[in-house]
Design an enzyme around this catalytic site. Structure first.
Site, PDB file in Angstrom:
ATOM      1  N   TRP A   1      -6.022 -18.747  46.078  1.00  0.00           N
ATOM      2  CA  TRP A   1      -5.655 -18.197  47.387  1.00  0.00           C
ATOM      3  C   TRP A   1      -4.193 -18.503  47.758  1.00  0.00           C
ATOM      4  CZ3 TRP A   1     -10.303 -19.164  51.249  1.00  0.00           C
ATOM      5  CH2 TRP A   1     -11.504 -18.767  50.631  1.00  0.00           C
TER       6      TRP A   1
ATOM      7  N   THR B   1      -1.287  -9.735  38.589  1.00  0.00           N
ATOM      8  CA  THR B   1      -2.120 -10.281  39.662  1.00  0.00           C
ATOM      9  C   THR B   1      -2.931  -9.239  40.431  1.00  0.00           C
ATOM     10  OG1 THR B   1      -0.237 -10.190  41.190  1.00  0.00           O
ATOM     11  CG2 THR B   1      -0.595 -12.267  39.998  1.00  0.00           C
TER      12      THR B   1
ATOM     13  N   GLN C   1       5.505 -15.107  44.524  1.00  0.00           N
ATOM     14  CA  GLN C   1       5.493 -16.128  45.571  1.00  0.00           C
ATOM     15  C   GLN C   1       5.934 -17.503  45.058  1.00  0.00           C
ATOM     16  OE1 GLN C   1       2.217 -15.763  48.653  1.00  0.00           O
ATOM     17  NE2 GLN C   1       1.235 -14.692  46.952  1.00  0.00           N
ATOM     18  N   VAL C   2       5.347 -17.956  43.959  1.00  0.00           N
ATOM     19  CA  VAL C   2       5.690 -19.281  43.437  1.00  0.00           C
ATOM     20  C   VAL C   2       7.092 -19.298  42.848  1.00  0.00           C
ATOM     21  CG1 VAL C   2       5.066 -21.077  41.776  1.00  0.00           C
ATOM     22  CG2 VAL C   2       3.270 -19.850  43.015  1.00  0.00           C
TER      23      VAL C   2
ATOM     24  N   THR D   1      -5.948 -19.859  37.436  1.00  0.00           N
ATOM     25  CA  THR D   1      -6.709 -19.450  38.605  1.00  0.00           C
ATOM     26  C   THR D   1      -8.149 -19.948  38.581  1.00  0.00           C
ATOM     27  OG1 THR D   1      -7.597 -17.473  39.738  1.00  0.00           O
ATOM     28  CG2 THR D   1      -7.216 -17.301  37.384  1.00  0.00           C
ATOM     29  N   ASP D   2      -8.751 -20.042  39.764  1.00  0.00           N
ATOM     30  CA  ASP D   2     -10.172 -20.372  39.863  1.00  0.00           C
ATOM     31  C   ASP D   2     -11.043 -19.248  39.308  1.00  0.00           C
ATOM     32  OD1 ASP D   2     -11.518 -18.778  42.453  1.00  0.00           O
ATOM     33  OD2 ASP D   2      -9.346 -19.019  42.584  1.00  0.00           O
TER      34      ASP D   2
ATOM     35  N   TYR E   1      -9.519  -9.648  35.397  1.00  0.00           N
ATOM     36  CA  TYR E   1      -8.396 -10.537  35.701  1.00  0.00           C
ATOM     37  C   TYR E   1      -8.701 -11.961  35.232  1.00  0.00           C
ATOM     38  CZ  TYR E   1      -5.444 -13.608  38.533  1.00  0.00           C
ATOM     39  OH  TYR E   1      -4.585 -14.593  38.947  1.00  0.00           O
TER      40      TYR E   1
END
Length: 283
Positions: free
Chosen positions: A146, A58, A11-12, A97-98, A121
């Site tokens: 997200w 991911t 996506q990025v 990531t969080d 992960y």
């Protein structure tokens, strides 16, 4: 100015390619993250002005049974890339990531807060962060959450499909965070890479996510409202939706440091959602 991007179909990475501006994206056929040294060699061969790693393992649930592979792709590969960048004296931007946090409480996580990944992960991504820092070069770690866009598989596209098929959905309502449009993440990464070239002292760990905070159920309602779908959303607790990997209940990120140091503000995800829906409609 060439900025080398690892990733082409994510996506990025796809948003970075669309932004242009001297960006060169490497797909898996050119750079396989399961071979960290080959990734480092690509950096040495291209000799770019900066590197952004927008590629990762991911599959959160699958990582529970493939932690070794996730550890190579999300841990060893970024470390090798960062070391190659350090040797060349160029900036390296790593998306994280969080999930590196324990996911408890209700207070937004600060970049300096202790980490305690609750799943494989998260552990693999934390290993990558540690390796990037240990490389000792010019770097920025950008933790986000997200991720959504019109590309690939994500929550928005899943909700649009299910919302068109069903009259009622049960969605987790006790996990709180914020969606972050991939387009905004891509723009933030580019801004950080350019600034780090001139101001390496800005190296560090930063947070970036959309605003305001919302639950997955609340986000689903917003998707249906903007898309004109009449599907009802019923909140359920995480305990009613078991998954192989533990999901954090608190995915809130404090993004103040990113705005103070780089001048990058949190995007309103409502506007980003509208753009995603428009992009999907225009396809």
């Amino acid at each position: 100015m060439t900025i080398l991007v690892f990733g082409a179909t994510g996506q990025v990475a796809r948003e970075l390619a669309m932004l242009g501006g001297g960006v060169s994206c490497l797909g898996r056929d050119q750079a396989e993250l399961s071979d960290p040294e080959a990734c480092a060699a690509m950096i040495r061969d291209h000799a770019p002005r900066a590197v952004i790693n927008a590629a990762a393992y991911t599959a959160v649930d699958k990582a529970e049974s493939e932690e070794d592979l996730a550890g190579v792709i999300n841990g060893a590969a970024p470390g090798a890339m960062a070391a190659a960048c350090a040797a060349l004296g160029i900036p390296f931007v790593q998306i994280s990531t969080d999930y590196v946090f324990g996911g408890t409480g209700e207070t937004p996580w600060q970049p300096s807060d202790p980490v305690a990944p609750p799943n494989a992960y998260g552990r693999s991504k934390r290993a990558g962060e540690a390796a990037v820092i240990a490389a000792g070069g010019i770097f920025a770690i950008l933790r986000t959450s997200w991720v959504v866009s019109c590309h690939g598989h994500n929550f928005v596209k899943t909700m649009l499909r299910l919302g068109a098929e069903r009259d009622r959905l049960t969605i987790v309502g006790d996990q709180i965070g914020a969606p972050t449009p991939a387009r905004d993440i891509a723009a933030a990464c580019l801004t950080m890479a350019h600034q780090l070239i001139a101001e390496p002292e800005k190296s560090g760990v930063y947070h970036f996510q959309g605003r305001p905070h919302v639950s997955w159920a609340g986000f689903a309602r917003a998707i249906f409202a903007q898309a004109g779908l009449s599907c009802e959303v019923v909140d359920i607790p995480t305990s009613d939706y078991p998954t192989p990997a533990v999901r954090p209940l608190n995915a809130r990120l404090d993004c103040a440091r990113l705005e103070t140091i780089f001048g990058i503000s949190q995007p309103d995800w409502h506007a980003g959602l509208a753009d995603i829906l428009k992009d999907l409609k225009d396809r």
